[in-house]
Design an enzyme around this catalytic site. Sequence first.
Site, PDB file in Angstrom:
ATOM      1  N   HIS A 138      78.363  14.229 -21.480  1.00 19.15           N
ATOM      2  CA  HIS A 138      78.284  13.513 -23.405  1.00 19.15           C
ATOM      3  C   HIS A 138      76.999  13.688 -23.683  1.00 19.15           C
ATOM      4  O   HIS A 138      75.924  13.770 -22.886  1.00 19.15           O
ATOM      5  CB  HIS A 138      78.772  12.024 -23.075  1.00 19.15           C
ATOM      6  CG  HIS A 138      77.966  11.339 -22.523  1.00 19.15           C
ATOM      7  ND1 HIS A 138      78.361  10.157 -21.786  1.00 19.15           N
ATOM      8  CD2 HIS A 138      76.523  11.002 -22.559  1.00 19.15           C
ATOM      9  CE1 HIS A 138      77.454   9.206 -21.368  1.00 19.15           C
ATOM     10  NE2 HIS A 138      75.901  10.114 -21.753  1.00 19.15           N
ATOM     11  N   ASN A 164      78.974  13.570 -17.360  1.00 19.05           N
ATOM     12  CA  ASN A 164      80.360  14.062 -17.905  1.00 19.05           C
ATOM     13  C   ASN A 164      80.046  14.945 -19.309  1.00 19.05           C
ATOM     14  O   ASN A 164      81.079  15.442 -19.741  1.00 19.05           O
ATOM     15  CB  ASN A 164      80.966  12.934 -18.163  1.00 19.05           C
ATOM     16  CG  ASN A 164      81.134  12.244 -19.323  1.00 19.05           C
ATOM     17  OD1 ASN A 164      79.691  12.104 -19.671  1.00 19.05           O
ATOM     18  ND2 ASN A 164      81.655  11.113 -19.756  1.00 19.05           N
TER      19      ASN A 164
HETATM   20  C1  F6R Z   1      71.725   7.350 -24.970  1.00 17.23           C
HETATM   21  C2  F6R Z   1      72.150   8.744 -25.007  1.00 17.23           C
HETATM   22  C3  F6R Z   1      73.051   8.981 -23.877  1.00 17.23           C
HETATM   23  C4  F6R Z   1      72.046   9.685 -22.646  1.00 17.23           C
HETATM   24  C5  F6R Z   1      72.766  10.034 -21.363  1.00 17.23           C
HETATM   25  C6  F6R Z   1      71.885  10.302 -20.282  1.00 17.23           C
HETATM   26  O1  F6R Z   1      71.073   7.163 -26.118  1.00 17.23           O
HETATM   27  O2  F6R Z   1      72.388   9.528 -26.217  1.00 17.23           O
HETATM   28  O3  F6R Z   1      73.771  10.223 -24.187  1.00 17.23           O
HETATM   29  O4  F6R Z   1      71.096  10.388 -23.183  1.00 17.23           O
HETATM   30  O5  F6R Z   1      73.831   9.150 -20.980  1.00 17.23           O
HETATM   31  O6  F6R Z   1      71.353   8.854 -19.859  1.00 17.23           O
HETATM   32  P1  F6R Z   1      70.024   8.934 -18.770  1.00 17.23           P
HETATM   33  O7  F6R Z   1      68.863   9.704 -19.398  1.00 17.23           O
HETATM   34  O8  F6R Z   1      69.889   7.524 -18.376  1.00 17.23           O
HETATM   35  O9  F6R Z   1      70.635   9.850 -17.610  1.00 17.23           O
END
Ligand code: F6R
Length: 252
Positions: free
Chosen positions: A142, A140
Amino acid sequence: MKKYTIYKCVDDKSFGLRAKSVFLNAVYGARFYPEAPEDLPRVVLPTGNTPLPFYSALRDMADDVPRFEYCQLDEYIGLSDGDERLFSEWLKHEVLDPLKITNRMIFNSAADPHSEVERIRDWYKEKGKIDVAVLGIGENGHVGFNEPKSQFHARANITNLAQSTISSNEAYGKGAIPKQAITLGIGDLMCADETILLVRGEKKADILMQALFGAVTEDVPASYLQDYQGRLTIVGDASALSKIPKSQLLHH
Ligand code: F6R
């Protein structure tokens, strides 16, 4: 069209190695290195699946990684010490202990969240900015736990996790995910000298394209990167970069 430094990596191994080399350059190039321990470069690292090949590449050269101070990016609220869902635990086992990184600015999940946010804000007021922010991106848009509609100027804050974030983090298989978290704000990330965005998998292709080339909007938190004034490098795999114009890519 905007120009970014984007590395396209053919597989997880080359992704890990490329991320490692960009990271080491950033840490060696940080303003304080290699002075006194209290002046170590301040480095933010993400949890999640994306950085795993990068952390594996760092572990392979654990004794040769330069010292830095690890600064936590985000953490769930309300978990007790040692809980395996804690991001601090994940990072500890994955990278901090193996690399013997002892300077750690960890968020206390069990503390009163408002006091904890104050403590984090005060720490940054006293210490100054982040040197190197390594980030992932959520589907999304973030970054950290800055969910859509987070303000670009916000500092460390308490955030309500989006349902999609809770679901994707439950897929890590460590148990039920709290509904609230503490995150560094986009205002903190915006001030970092250098940012390395790691992105893997086709599920991230659309949002990455939107973040880098779409409208700059708080609806897509990572779109702050278009206004970011520090040095930005993106390291991705072919699927995550599939929507990015070929002229933008540096091949690896
Ligand atoms: C975790 C964080 C999140 C992840 C994001 C992607 O510390 O900051 O913003 O980077 O949710 O997560 P993955 O890499 O599992 O797709």
